[in-house]
Design an enzyme around this catalytic site. Structure first.
Site, PDB file in Angstrom:
ATOM      1  N   ASP A   1      -8.975   7.297   6.943  1.00 24.57           N
ATOM      2  CA  ASP A   1     -10.052   7.803   7.026  1.00 24.57           C
ATOM      3  C   ASP A   1     -11.256   7.065   7.378  1.00 24.57           C
ATOM      4  O   ASP A   1     -11.958   7.091   8.149  1.00 24.57           O
ATOM      5  CB  ASP A   1      -9.978   9.704   6.364  1.00 24.57           C
ATOM      6  CG  ASP A   1      -9.768   8.860   4.396  1.00 24.57           C
ATOM      7  OD1 ASP A   1      -8.762   8.322   4.436  1.00 24.57           O
ATOM      8  OD2 ASP A   1      -9.968   9.741   4.141  1.00 24.57           O
TER       9      ASP A   1
ATOM     10  N   HIS B   1       1.095  -0.762  -0.385  1.00 20.96           N
ATOM     11  CA  HIS B   1      -0.165   0.002   0.190  1.00 20.96           C
ATOM     12  C   HIS B   1       1.088   1.375  -0.191  1.00 20.96           C
ATOM     13  O   HIS B   1       0.869   1.997   0.570  1.00 20.96           O
ATOM     14  CB  HIS B   1      -0.709  -0.121   1.233  1.00 20.96           C
ATOM     15  CG  HIS B   1      -2.447  -1.303   1.330  1.00 20.96           C
ATOM     16  ND1 HIS B   1      -1.852  -2.460   1.506  1.00 20.96           N
ATOM     17  CD2 HIS B   1      -3.765  -1.141   1.176  1.00 20.96           C
ATOM     18  CE1 HIS B   1      -2.902  -3.170   1.581  1.00 20.96           C
ATOM     19  NE2 HIS B   1      -3.382  -2.082   1.310  1.00 20.96           N
TER      20      HIS B   1
ATOM     21  N   GLU C   1     -17.787  -3.642  24.316  1.00 13.67           N
ATOM     22  CA  GLU C   1     -17.557  -4.959  24.009  1.00 13.67           C
ATOM     23  C   GLU C   1     -16.029  -4.867  24.219  1.00 13.67           C
ATOM     24  O   GLU C   1     -15.468  -5.496  23.989  1.00 13.67           O
ATOM     25  CB  GLU C   1     -18.138  -6.374  23.797  1.00 13.67           C
ATOM     26  CG  GLU C   1     -19.569  -6.687  24.777  1.00 13.67           C
ATOM     27  CD  GLU C   1     -20.595  -5.987  24.827  1.00 13.67           C
ATOM     28  OE1 GLU C   1     -21.350  -6.200  24.878  1.00 13.67           O
ATOM     29  OE2 GLU C   1     -21.036  -5.060  23.869  1.00 13.67           O
TER      30      GLU C   1
ATOM     31  N   PHE D   1     -21.492 -11.902  24.570  1.00 15.82           N
ATOM     32  CA  PHE D   1     -21.814 -10.778  24.009  1.00 15.82           C
ATOM     33  C   PHE D   1     -19.705 -11.009  24.481  1.00 15.82           C
ATOM     34  O   PHE D   1     -19.293 -10.113  23.227  1.00 15.82           O
ATOM     35  CB  PHE D   1     -22.385  -9.609  24.778  1.00 15.82           C
ATOM     36  CG  PHE D   1     -23.531  -9.983  25.137  1.00 15.82           C
ATOM     37  CD1 PHE D   1     -24.630 -10.103  23.788  1.00 15.82           C
ATOM     38  CD2 PHE D   1     -24.252  -9.973  26.459  1.00 15.82           C
ATOM     39  CE1 PHE D   1     -26.059 -10.340  23.944  1.00 15.82           C
ATOM     40  CE2 PHE D   1     -25.790 -10.246  26.986  1.00 15.82           C
ATOM     41  CZ  PHE D   1     -26.435 -10.476  25.347  1.00 15.82           C
TER      42      PHE D   1
ATOM     43  N   ASP E   1     -34.094 -15.534  30.535  1.00 19.73           N
ATOM     44  CA  ASP E   1     -33.932 -14.489  29.242  1.00 19.73           C
ATOM     45  C   ASP E   1     -34.589 -15.143  27.862  1.00 19.73           C
ATOM     46  O   ASP E   1     -34.093 -14.331  27.697  1.00 19.73           O
ATOM     47  CB  ASP E   1     -32.492 -14.154  30.173  1.00 19.73           C
ATOM     48  CG  ASP E   1     -32.525 -13.690  31.165  1.00 19.73           C
ATOM     49  OD1 ASP E   1     -33.387 -12.747  31.516  1.00 19.73           O
ATOM     50  OD2 ASP E   1     -31.538 -13.454  31.443  1.00 19.73           O
TER      51      ASP E   1
ATOM     52  N   ARG F   1     -20.089 -18.047  38.731  1.00 17.66           N
ATOM     53  CA  ARG F   1     -19.586 -17.196  38.634  1.00 17.66           C
ATOM     54  C   ARG F   1     -19.499 -16.272  39.153  1.00 17.66           C
ATOM     55  O   ARG F   1     -18.592 -15.166  39.561  1.00 17.66           O
ATOM     56  CB  ARG F   1     -20.959 -15.888  37.596  1.00 17.66           C
ATOM     57  CG  ARG F   1     -22.389 -16.335  38.315  1.00 17.66           C
ATOM     58  CD  ARG F   1     -23.467 -15.727  37.357  1.00 17.66           C
ATOM     59  NE  ARG F   1     -24.563 -15.815  38.103  1.00 17.66           N
ATOM     60  CZ  ARG F   1     -25.472 -15.003  38.238  1.00 17.66           C
ATOM     61  NH1 ARG F   1     -25.091 -13.488  38.444  1.00 17.66           N
ATOM     62  NH2 ARG F   1     -26.866 -15.900  39.181  1.00 17.66           N
TER      63      ARG F   1
END
Length: 653
Positions: free
Chosen positions: A176, A57, A387, A412, A445, A340
């Site tokens: 950019d 490049h 995240e 996630f 959930d 956990r």
């Protein structure tokens, strides 16, 4: 840790900030001449190495040559002979495709010679790869996946301001095009939140991307408004004016509590009129005849050597102590504890080691990572629901030698920033990830919250270690092991509380497993990990009542895996195994087991894989485990079919 909570991490002292703000005297005409000569040499070398390689490049390198010439000669403080020096500045090419420019800078300071640059760039076996990696000691992180260098730099900035408390700066060359990546704005937001005045992004606004103009092209005011909206300080300059560049690089020191973004308007392909601001030249080496003409017009190959300013002396505020005495938490066998919760208790115990750092994704009260905040508030960083930045900050902190644990919900933690985890593997970074609330076991959930792909994803990462403990005791031991494990380690934790199986003195080496109920007359083996280990143990009890001896394997280490024990188990059970996992069948525990058993000495195998085959919904954990076909009754039924010689239905292999 937020300032609103009144427990912000300790920062650099006023004296240290004063050192960080020291300005550089304005350039003389002689210095300007050196800068222009250096920029020309960088352009020539970028053209030469890419043309010789036949790829690369160069045009993206040519546009930023003036920016890097001023930085290298006037503002970067770096001891090239001692790249690990803690008070060195950091330079990250977030636009990693501009590697011809970076390597040409290395030649200019004398750490890469001309022959290596021109003859080996992009060649097989060369350390001068197409995009920079830490195989070079002056490269902090691998880049090339756009939108990652600046986020990684936030982690380095956090280390400098709050942990090392040294006045080094982190400079990041950005493209950019990559400002279209949301991760860049996550980075600026967190850099502003944490007042990282030691971080400067230099954006090469050359208007052209890979396939046509960039989104904002040269609308510098719009760029500036966006930067300002995210809390950073924008500076718009002509990226080919050495005096303007020098002034901007000096100005950043006058904002010790705010990251600066230098928006440099440049021309892609600058210095080669045939390609300047011309579309269609991205990622293309100049043809030899054009390259020769361009090199001649730029003054020919140069031999300028730059002596970069050395960093000010300083010692990090934190001295690692991996030998610190750690008192891991213990639990009574039979006590019900969520893994956990065990993670939170264990990582808090590791706070005795001053190099341990924890990062949270705004779920620390649920993952239990937040308990570390009480143990060591100066080493706890809240990344909120970002995240990608969570992982990037961990990578940046690891650059400075810290031992970061990043925790969030597994669904996630792995999926949202997966490319950042992948690139951490390319960087050969050492970070520790803890994903909680995995699988259908989480219950009501529903499927959006259920990590059912994470084991497959993490097993595929270069340098990864994947563990899945079934109880609190094994979790605590594995968390301690992760702290001293290089590469990317991932611990999968469940939501619910399950009985403690193991005593406090039990060891859990990586690459091992635990065998339960083994005997000479075992007719079948039940293999599980995490929640399904408990289901396997229950199933083994049911089978025993029916006169079937079932061996149970706790496969807590999924990568590396205990292939020897698995092969021996197959031999001793007639090859009859049932694998149960709270994960989709692709790439999970079953895949890991079958891969381990593959090979020229594979024993006779009759395997059944019980996994989550369809999209789950809401329900209680036990309802969902049963509906997925991975509960104890399904495991026992599959085992009976194998022992009876019947072909079991469902997920048979």
């Amino acid at each position: 840790m937020t300032e609103q909570q009144g427990q912000a991490p300790a920062e650099m002292t006023t004296a240290q900030m004063a050192t960080a703000q020291m300005a550089t005297a304005p350039m003389t005409s002689a210095e300007t001449s050196v800068i222009r000569a250096l920029a020309a040499q960088l352009r020539v070398d970028a053209i030469r190495c890419s043309t010789e390689a036949g790829s690369g490049h160069p045009t993206s390198s040519l546009s930023a040559a003036d920016l890097m010439a001023v930085l290298l000669e006037r503002h970067l403080h770096y001891d090239w002979d001692h790249p690990a020096l803690p008070n060195n500045d950091h330079l990250i090419f977030s636009k990693g495709h501009a590697s011809p420019l970076l390597y040409s800078m290395y030649r200019a300071v004398g750490v890469v010679d001309e022959a290596e640059l021109i003859s080996t760039y992009r060649q097989f076996g060369s350390r001068l790869q197409g995009h920079p990696t830490p195989v070079l000691p002056w490269v902090d992180v691998a880049t090339g996946s756009l939108g990652q260098g600046l986020p990684d730099a936030v982690g380095i900035g956090l280390a400098g301001r709050y942990l090392d408390r040294l006045p080094y700066r982190t400079w990041v060359l950005c493209g950019d095009s990559e400002l279209a990546e949301g991760s860049m704005w996550e980075a600026l937001d967190k850099a502003a939140y944490y007042k990282l005045g030691n971080l400067t992004a230099i954006v090469d606004v050359n208007r052209l991307g890979q396939d046509g103009p960039t989104e904002l092209q040269w609308d510098m005011d719009r760029y500036a408004r966006r930067v300002e909206a995210f809390g950073a300080y924008p500076l718009i300059i002509d990226g080919h004016d050495p005096a303007a560049i020098d002034d901007a690089l000096a100005q950043v020191r006058s904002h010790p509590d705010q990251p600066t973004v230098i928006l440099a308007k440049t021309i892609k392909g600058k210095g080669v009129p045939e390609v300047e601001d011309k579309d269609g030249w991205h990622g293309k080496a100049l043809p030899k005849d054009m390259a020769e003409h361009a090199v001649e017009a730029l003054g020919g190959p140069g031999s300028l050597r730059i002596t970069t300013a050395l960093p000010d002396p300083g010692t990090p505020a934190i001295t690692p102590n991996p030998q610190a005495v750690i008192s891991l938490p213990t639990w009574e066998p039979g006590e019900k504890v969520a893994t956990r919760a065990a993670f939170g208790a264990a990582v808090s115990a590791l706070a005795a080691r001053p190099e341990i750092v924890v990062l949270d994704g705004e779920v620390g009260n649920s993952t239990h990572a937040g308990e570390f905040r009480d143990a060591a508030p100066d080493r706890y960083f809240e990344m909120f629901i970002a995240e990608q930045q969570l992982i990037a900050s961990a990578v940046g902190l690891s650059v400075r030698g810290y031992v970061p644990f990043a925790a969030s919900f597994a669904a996630f933690l792995v999926s949202r920033p997966y490319d950042f985890i992948r690139m951490a593997g390319v960087s050969q970074a050492s970070i520790r990830l803890v994903g909680t609330h995995a699988g259908v076991e989480i219950g009501q959930d529903g499927p959006s919250q259920m990590a059912l792909e994470d084991i497959a994803a993490m097993r595929a990462i270069h340098t990864s270690t994947v563990v899945y403990p079934a109880d609190a005791a094994s979790t605590a031991r594995l968390v301690a092991t992760m702290a001293d494990t290089t590469g990317i380690s991932y611990l999968r934790a469940t939501r619910g509380a399950y009985p403690v199986i193991y005593g406090p003195d039990e060891e859990f080496p990586l690459g091992g497993c635990k065998v339960h109920r083994a005997g000479p007359d075992d007719a079948v083996a039940l293999i599980g990990a995490g929640v399904t280990l408990h289901e396997c143990l229950t199933a083994a009890g049911e089978l025993a009542e029916a006169g079937i001896n079932a061996r149970v394997i706790d496969l807590y280490s999924l990568k590396p895996i205990d292939a020897e024990t698995l092969r021996l188990t197959c031999l001793e059970t007639g090859g009859r195994i049932v694998i149960a996992e709270d994960h989709y069948p692709e790439g999970g525990i079953g895949s890991a087991v079958l891969e381990a058993l593959a090979g020229p000495y594979t024993p006779e195998l009759h395997a059944v894989l019980l996994a989550v085959k369809s999209l789950p919904g809401s329900g209680t954990p036990q309802e969902l485990l049963d509906a997925a076909g991975i509960s104890a009754r399904h495991i026992a039924a599959a085992a009976r079919s194998l022992v009876d010689g019947n072909q079991p239905g469902g997920n048979d292999v």
